[in-house]
Design a protein around this motif. Structure first.
Motif, PDB file in Angstrom:
ATOM      1  N   GLY A   1      31.598  16.346  46.790  1.00  0.00           N
ATOM      2  CA  GLY A   1      32.329  17.639  46.467  1.00  0.00           C
ATOM      3  C   GLY A   1      32.546  18.532  47.740  1.00  0.00           C
ATOM      4  O   GLY A   1      33.311  19.357  47.801  1.00  0.00           O
ATOM      5  N   THR A   2      32.071  17.817  48.866  1.00  0.00           N
ATOM      6  CA  THR A   2      32.537  18.470  50.126  1.00  0.00           C
ATOM      7  C   THR A   2      33.479  17.672  51.049  1.00  0.00           C
ATOM      8  O   THR A   2      33.830  18.100  52.042  1.00  0.00           O
ATOM      9  N   GLY A   3      33.608  16.597  50.543  1.00  0.00           N
ATOM     10  CA  GLY A   3      34.378  15.422  51.502  1.00  0.00           C
ATOM     11  C   GLY A   3      35.930  15.612  50.902  1.00  0.00           C
ATOM     12  O   GLY A   3      36.433  16.251  50.007  1.00  0.00           O
TER      13      GLY A   3
ATOM     14  N   LYS B   1      25.423  12.194  44.148  1.00  0.00           N
ATOM     15  CA  LYS B   1      24.756  13.569  44.597  1.00  0.00           C
ATOM     16  C   LYS B   1      25.494  14.823  44.726  1.00  0.00           C
ATOM     17  O   LYS B   1      26.295  14.692  45.617  1.00  0.00           O
ATOM     18  N   ILE B   2      25.061  15.707  43.844  1.00  0.00           N
ATOM     19  CA  ILE B   2      25.861  16.816  44.059  1.00  0.00           C
ATOM     20  C   ILE B   2      25.319  17.608  45.623  1.00  0.00           C
ATOM     21  O   ILE B   2      24.191  17.707  45.561  1.00  0.00           O
ATOM     22  N   ASP B   3      26.321  17.903  46.274  1.00  0.00           N
ATOM     23  CA  ASP B   3      25.852  18.528  47.562  1.00  0.00           C
ATOM     24  C   ASP B   3      25.290  19.887  47.572  1.00  0.00           C
ATOM     25  O   ASP B   3      25.098  20.706  46.610  1.00  0.00           O
TER      26      ASP B   3
ATOM     27  N   ARG C   1      28.500  27.281  39.970  1.00  0.00           N
ATOM     28  CA  ARG C   1      27.822  26.688  38.805  1.00  0.00           C
ATOM     29  C   ARG C   1      28.866  25.986  38.038  1.00  0.00           C
ATOM     30  O   ARG C   1      28.426  24.864  37.438  1.00  0.00           O
ATOM     31  N   ALA C   2      30.043  26.300  37.861  1.00  0.00           N
ATOM     32  CA  ALA C   2      30.959  25.540  36.871  1.00  0.00           C
ATOM     33  C   ALA C   2      31.215  24.176  37.629  1.00  0.00           C
ATOM     34  O   ALA C   2      31.513  23.106  37.216  1.00  0.00           O
ATOM     35  N   ILE C   3      31.243  23.899  39.026  1.00  0.00           N
ATOM     36  CA  ILE C   3      31.484  22.758  39.779  1.00  0.00           C
ATOM     37  C   ILE C   3      30.227  21.684  39.359  1.00  0.00           C
ATOM     38  O   ILE C   3      30.420  20.835  39.152  1.00  0.00           O
ATOM     39  N   VAL C   4      29.007  22.408  39.549  1.00  0.00           N
ATOM     40  CA  VAL C   4      27.788  21.799  39.120  1.00  0.00           C
ATOM     41  C   VAL C   4      27.756  21.004  37.753  1.00  0.00           C
ATOM     42  O   VAL C   4      27.516  19.859  37.730  1.00  0.00           O
ATOM     43  N   GLN C   5      28.394  21.756  36.702  1.00  0.00           N
ATOM     44  CA  GLN C   5      28.520  21.597  35.394  1.00  0.00           C
ATOM     45  C   GLN C   5      29.447  20.655  35.157  1.00  0.00           C
ATOM     46  O   GLN C   5      29.245  19.531  34.607  1.00  0.00           O
TER      47      GLN C   5
END
Ligand code: C2E
Ligand code: CA
Ligand code: CA
Ligand code: CA
Length: 277
Positions: free
Chosen positions: A180-182, A198-200, A214-218
């Protein structure tokens, strides 16, 4: 006001100067540090939330510098990459980690971080095979962590494709790190058969205060489920975050709340399944 500004600049210059001197010192000292085994490995547990078993450990490099004390990888990995020393350093980390993990229970994985510079070296795949063979380590327990940004470098992507081709048959698994960071796209998952995402930690840090985080994690948890991948949330520091991750159906968690990176001796007998809490 003018004088104050000048003062600030003076202070800033002095700090910057000290920082640059330290980095130059570290750069000068790194070859000997690698040679004289000043690079240790700390292990950080990854918890399977369904049964509180430690599913695996991530190997994280630590430099015990005789004058500077413990130097963070955030400082020396980039130096090692710029100077090419990461190739040797990375190999030492793999060798030491696999030797130590060879006696762990067969269900406990060891994950190792790979730098794009290491992957940029032709022959990486053969060296990895040699390290696995000489350490008596079961390749089925190895997880290689690769960041999205690694795969956008053509030279590294080529070796990554070779790795996936040759290592998967041996049972080696792959994790997409800092997700999600790259700079990557979802087509990464079609091109490379990753096993774990692996969620950053930046998303986990903000997940209770930012609806977007939160929405991104879900969404990542849903993506992982749809693709049949294991999802590991990184950087879990509070009970609240852990509870939210459980609510959202996340399977694995890693972070200071669960366990800080620590030397091998901190964990005792790992020849049996290891449970926390
Ligand atoms: P990474 O692969 O994302 O590793 C996770 C980092 O998050 C580690 O930092 C770990 O100590 C830290 N961390 C774990 N739990 C928490 C938490 O709850 N909160 C916070 N704020 N941080 C947490 P560390 O050990 O300083 O390593 C930094 C980075 O250096 C790693 O990030 C990895 O990219 C790189 N690195 C470390 N060891 C190696 C290595 O052997 N080879 C390569 N190529 N890179 C390495
Ligand atoms: Ca084993
Ligand atoms: Ca990692
Ligand atoms: Ca990470």
């Amino acid at each position: 006001a003018k004088g104050e500004g000048g003062g600030r600049f003076f202070f800033f210059d002095k700090q910057l100067g000290a920082e640059i001197r330290l980095l130059r010192q570290l750069e000068a000292d790194l070859p000997a540090a690698i040679e004289h085994d000043q690079i240790d490995i700390y292990y950080q547990p990854v918890l399977r939330l369904s049964n509180n078993e430690v599913a695996g450990f991530e190997a994280l490099a630590r430099w015990c510098h005789p004058a500077q004390g413990q130097v963070s990888p955030a400082k020396f990995i980039s130096i090692a990459e710029e100077t090419g020393l990461i190739v040797e350093l990375g190999e030492k980390v793999m060798r030491k980690g696999m030797r130590e993990a060879a006696s762990w229970h067969s269900s406990t994985w060891l994950s190792v971080n790979l730098s794009p510079v290491q992957l940029g070296e032709a022959g990486f795949c053969d060296r990895l095979k040699e390290v696995m063979a000489s350490s008596g380590f079961d390749p089925g327990c190895l997880v290689l962590e690769i960041t999205e940004n690694t795969l956008i470098r053509e030279s590294a992507a080529e070796v990554a494709r070779e790795l996936f081709r040759e290592m998967r048959d041996l049972g080696v698994r792959f994790a997409l790190d800092d997700f999600g960071t790259g700079y990557s796209s979802l087509s990464t998952f079609r091109r490379y058969p990753f096993d774990n995402i692996k969620i950053d930690k930046s998303f986990v840090r903000d997940m209770l205060t930012s609806p977007e985080a939160r929405a991104i994690v879900q969404a990542v948890i849903g993506l992982g489920r749809g693709l049949g991948l294991k999802v590991v949330a990184e950087g879990v520091e509070t009970e609240g975050q852990l509870e939210a991750l459980r609510d959202d159906g996340c399977e694995y968690a890693q972070g200071f709340l669960i366990g800080r990176p620590a030397p091998r001796s901190a964990f005792g007998d790992l020849s049996r399944p290891f449970f926390l809490g």
